[in-house]
Scaffold this active site. Structure first.
Site, PDB file in Angstrom:
ATOM      1  N   TYR A 194      50.140 -28.590  27.475  1.00 31.30           N
ATOM      2  CA  TYR A 194      48.970 -28.998  28.422  1.00 31.30           C
ATOM      3  C   TYR A 194      48.406 -30.355  27.494  1.00 31.30           C
ATOM      4  O   TYR A 194      48.437 -31.279  27.946  1.00 31.30           O
ATOM      5  CB  TYR A 194      47.886 -28.119  28.455  1.00 31.30           C
ATOM      6  CG  TYR A 194      46.603 -28.563  29.191  1.00 31.30           C
ATOM      7  CD1 TYR A 194      46.524 -29.071  30.236  1.00 31.30           C
ATOM      8  CD2 TYR A 194      45.667 -28.508  28.319  1.00 31.30           C
ATOM      9  CE1 TYR A 194      45.502 -29.619  30.921  1.00 31.30           C
ATOM     10  CE2 TYR A 194      44.310 -29.323  28.767  1.00 31.30           C
ATOM     11  CZ  TYR A 194      44.457 -29.564  30.046  1.00 31.30           C
ATOM     12  OH  TYR A 194      43.209 -30.258  30.545  1.00 31.30           O
TER      13      TYR A 194
ATOM     14  N   GLU B  44      37.691 -27.082  35.748  1.00 29.16           N
ATOM     15  CA  GLU B  44      36.542 -27.123  34.822  1.00 29.16           C
ATOM     16  C   GLU B  44      35.579 -26.431  34.822  1.00 29.16           C
ATOM     17  O   GLU B  44      34.691 -25.789  34.102  1.00 29.16           O
ATOM     18  CB  GLU B  44      36.228 -28.695  34.424  1.00 29.16           C
ATOM     19  CG  GLU B  44      37.386 -29.520  33.757  1.00 29.16           C
ATOM     20  CD  GLU B  44      37.718 -29.159  32.496  1.00 29.16           C
ATOM     21  OE1 GLU B  44      37.245 -28.431  31.849  1.00 29.16           O
ATOM     22  OE2 GLU B  44      38.806 -29.745  31.945  1.00 29.16           O
TER      23      GLU B  44
ATOM     24  N   TRP C 275      39.724 -22.027  27.936  1.00 24.80           N
ATOM     25  CA  TRP C 275      40.579 -22.884  28.568  1.00 24.80           C
ATOM     26  C   TRP C 275      41.984 -22.225  28.771  1.00 24.80           C
ATOM     27  O   TRP C 275      42.893 -22.300  29.944  1.00 24.80           O
ATOM     28  CB  TRP C 275      40.829 -24.239  28.142  1.00 24.80           C
ATOM     29  CG  TRP C 275      41.673 -25.190  28.858  1.00 24.80           C
ATOM     30  CD1 TRP C 275      42.971 -25.742  28.543  1.00 24.80           C
ATOM     31  CD2 TRP C 275      41.368 -25.501  30.432  1.00 24.80           C
ATOM     32  NE1 TRP C 275      43.349 -26.487  29.787  1.00 24.80           N
ATOM     33  CE2 TRP C 275      42.460 -26.232  30.753  1.00 24.80           C
ATOM     34  CE3 TRP C 275      40.307 -25.179  31.165  1.00 24.80           C
ATOM     35  CZ2 TRP C 275      42.484 -27.190  31.911  1.00 24.80           C
ATOM     36  CZ3 TRP C 275      40.066 -25.944  32.401  1.00 24.80           C
ATOM     37  CH2 TRP C 275      41.241 -26.872  32.689  1.00 24.80           C
TER      38      TRP C 275
END
Length: 188
Positions: free
Chosen positions: A24, A46, A54
């Site tokens: 990522y 988000e 995350w």
């Protein structure tokens, strides 16, 4: 073994979670991203990440894409109470009713915008600046992210506070917060 220098939030090693974060970081985070669908996905993810790791979102991203019709705002805007019930039962996503309802709401708001969604978000991108030397130099909130959040809320978006807005700016390349020694080339 991969010995490239990365930003401090990226774990080292070859464990599956480390590799997922590394991929990522190396290929997506901080790369300029435009387009209604792509940015709707990032705004939504988000928002779902708020209060969570995350990594949780990365692991469930394919589930989110399936559950939210590939983040096509037109399709998501037509979701009903039955879709909310379906999503609340979907173990492949984060099952938070407020965040699910916010995602549907935000899709509807995108459909009502009088400006291009991509242009709206990018209008808050600050002027380019040097990369931070260390992670401690990376802010959580800026004047620009605060202004973005305020404008999005004014237009009816939900789950888009200043911290979430700044994380969006980082993830979509509106700012380059890779540390100065990070191997990832500058996008600008």
């Amino acid at each position: 073994m991969d010995t490239r220098v990365r930003c401090g939030w990226v774990p080292t090693g070859s464990a599956p979670n480390s590799v997922l974060y590394q991929e990522y970081h190396d290929t997506e985070w901080g790369v300029p991203l435009r387009g209604e669908r792509a940015l709707f996905e990032r705004v939504s993810l988000e928002a779902f990440q708020s209060g969570l790791s995350w990594l949780t979102i990365l692991r469930k991203r394919d589930g989110f894409r399936r559950a939210f019709a590939g983040f096509d705002p037109e399709q998501v805007a037509r979701f009903t109470d039955a879709d909310i019930a379906r999503l609340m039962d979907d173990v492949e996503i984060v099952r938070n009713r407020a965040k699910i309802e916010a995602t549907i709401n935000n899709a509807r708001v995108i459909g009502d915008l009088d400006v291009d969604f991509s242009d709206l978000l990018w209008s808050f991108a600050p002027a380019r600046r040097p990369r931070p030397e260390v992670m401690a130099d990376v802010p959580a909130v800026t004047a620009e992210s605060t202004a973005m959040a305020k404008e999005l809320k004014r237009r009816g978006f939900r789950f888009v506070g200043p911290t979430t807005a700044y994380a969006l700016m980082q993830a979509t390349g509106m700012v380059d917060d890779h540390i100065a020694t990070c191997w990832v080339p500058s996008a600008g």
